[in-house]
Scaffold this motif. Structure first.
Motif, mmCIF file in Angstrom:
data_model
loop_
_atom_site.group_PDB
_atom_site.id
_atom_site.type_symbol
_atom_site.label_atom_id
_atom_site.label_comp_id
_atom_site.label_asym_id
_atom_site.label_seq_id
_atom_site.Cartn_x
_atom_site.Cartn_y
_atom_site.Cartn_z
ATOM 1 N N GLU A 16 -21.779 -61.491 -11.497
ATOM 2 C CA GLU A 16 -21.276 -62.838 -11.229
ATOM 3 C C GLU A 16 -19.821 -62.943 -11.641
ATOM 4 O OE1 GLU A 16 -22.979 -65.077 -15.172
ATOM 5 O OE2 GLU A 16 -24.357 -64.807 -13.508
ATOM 6 N N CYS A 17 -19.175 -63.968 -11.133
ATOM 7 C CA CYS A 17 -17.765 -64.211 -11.419
ATOM 8 C C CYS A 17 -17.580 -65.621 -11.957
ATOM 9 C CB CYS A 17 -16.935 -64.067 -10.140
ATOM 10 S SG CYS A 17 -17.017 -62.437 -9.385
ATOM 11 N N LEU A 18 -16.542 -65.784 -12.761
ATOM 12 C CA LEU A 18 -16.165 -67.117 -13.207
ATOM 13 C C LEU A 18 -15.521 -67.856 -12.041
ATOM 14 C CD1 LEU A 18 -14.536 -66.249 -16.656
ATOM 15 C CD2 LEU A 18 -16.841 -67.125 -16.230
ATOM 16 N N ASP A 19 -15.402 -69.153 -12.176
ATOM 17 C CA ASP A 19 -14.718 -69.932 -11.150
ATOM 18 C C ASP A 19 -13.282 -69.440 -11.010
ATOM 19 O OD1 ASP A 19 -16.925 -71.530 -10.646
ATOM 20 O OD2 ASP A 19 -16.319 -73.071 -12.090
ATOM 21 N N PRO A 20 -12.753 -69.439 -9.809
ATOM 22 C CA PRO A 20 -11.368 -69.012 -9.614
ATOM 23 C C PRO A 20 -10.409 -69.861 -10.440
ATOM 24 C CG PRO A 20 -12.488 -69.241 -7.508
ATOM 25 C CD PRO A 20 -13.410 -69.803 -8.550
ATOM 26 N N TYR A 21 -9.391 -69.206 -10.965
ATOM 27 C CA TYR A 21 -8.358 -69.889 -11.745
ATOM 28 C C TYR A 21 -7.050 -69.845 -10.969
ATOM 29 C CZ TYR A 21 -4.889 -70.923 -15.277
ATOM 30 O OH TYR A 21 -3.838 -71.475 -15.962
ATOM 31 N N GLN A 22 -6.511 -71.003 -10.671
ATOM 32 C CA GLN A 22 -5.232 -71.085 -9.956
ATOM 33 C C GLN A 22 -4.103 -71.103 -10.959
ATOM 34 O OE1 GLN A 22 -4.931 -73.943 -6.724
ATOM 35 N NE2 GLN A 22 -2.853 -74.421 -7.385
ATOM 36 N N TRP A 23 -3.248 -70.091 -10.879
ATOM 37 C CA TRP A 23 -2.108 -69.999 -11.783
ATOM 38 C C TRP A 23 -1.187 -71.191 -11.526
ATOM 39 C CZ3 TRP A 23 -2.650 -66.613 -15.472
ATOM 40 C CH2 TRP A 23 -1.583 -66.371 -16.328
ATOM 41 N N PRO A 24 -0.655 -71.816 -12.564
ATOM 42 C CA PRO A 24 0.125 -73.036 -12.361
ATOM 43 C C PRO A 24 1.471 -72.832 -11.644
ATOM 44 C CG PRO A 24 0.022 -72.468 -14.697
ATOM 45 C CD PRO A 24 -0.866 -71.514 -13.972
ATOM 46 N N LYS A 25 2.043 -71.657 -11.767
ATOM 47 C CA LYS A 25 3.352 -71.411 -11.150
ATOM 48 C C LYS A 25 3.191 -71.139 -9.651
ATOM 49 C CE LYS A 25 7.402 -68.529 -11.175
ATOM 50 N NZ LYS A 25 8.166 -67.483 -11.775
ATOM 51 N N LYS A 26 4.147 -71.616 -8.886
ATOM 52 C CA LYS A 26 4.209 -71.321 -7.455
ATOM 53 C C LYS A 26 5.299 -70.284 -7.240
ATOM 54 C CE LYS A 26 2.465 -75.779 -6.219
ATOM 55 N NZ LYS A 26 2.835 -77.143 -6.408
ATOM 56 N N TYR A 27 5.059 -69.381 -6.318
ATOM 57 C CA TYR A 27 5.986 -68.283 -6.073
ATOM 58 C C TYR A 27 6.657 -68.447 -4.719
ATOM 59 C CZ TYR A 27 3.546 -66.435 -10.067
ATOM 60 O OH TYR A 27 3.016 -66.284 -11.323
ATOM 61 N N ASP A 28 7.901 -68.003 -4.641
ATOM 62 C CA ASP A 28 8.679 -68.152 -3.419
ATOM 63 C C ASP A 28 8.291 -67.141 -2.340
ATOM 64 O OD1 ASP A 28 10.208 -70.315 -4.353
ATOM 65 O OD2 ASP A 28 11.588 -68.952 -5.380
ATOM 66 N N THR A 29 7.805 -65.970 -2.757
ATOM 67 C CA THR A 29 7.459 -64.930 -1.789
ATOM 68 C C THR A 29 6.105 -64.313 -2.123
ATOM 69 O OG1 THR A 29 8.468 -63.106 -3.027
ATOM 70 C CG2 THR A 29 9.912 -64.340 -1.516
ATOM 71 N N MET A 30 5.518 -63.709 -1.114
ATOM 72 C CA MET A 30 4.259 -62.988 -1.306
ATOM 73 C C MET A 30 4.461 -61.858 -2.311
ATOM 74 S SD MET A 30 1.123 -62.772 -0.289
ATOM 75 C CE MET A 30 -0.171 -61.823 0.451
#
Length: 70
Positions: A16-30
């Motif tokens: 099983e996996c934990l709920d996905p965690y969205q990192w707070p920072k947004k990135y300009d490029t892939m």
């Protein structure tokens, strides 16, 4: 366009996996997002330590999702 990093910590023993965690920072490029994904995944494994990782067969998946900001 920006990208968000999403980390998912899983246990191979429990299957099983934990709920996905969205990192707070947004990135300009892939590219920047992927670099951050590898960096933060590695740091999290170090934080968990070898005993826990080996015992739980822990692994971290991540992906970068494109978002449009308004």
């Amino acid at each position: 366009m920006k990208f968000i990093l999403v980390l998912i910590i899983c246990s191979g023993i429990r299957g099983e996996c934990l709920d996905p965690y969205q990192w707070p920072k947004k990135y300009d490029t892939m590219y920047e997002c992927l670099q951050a994904g590898y960096h933060h995944s590695s740091a999290k494994l170090e934080e968990m330590g070898p005993d826990n990782v080996n015992k739980l067969r822990a692994h971290i998946k991540f992906y970068c999702q494109e978002i449009t900001e308004t």
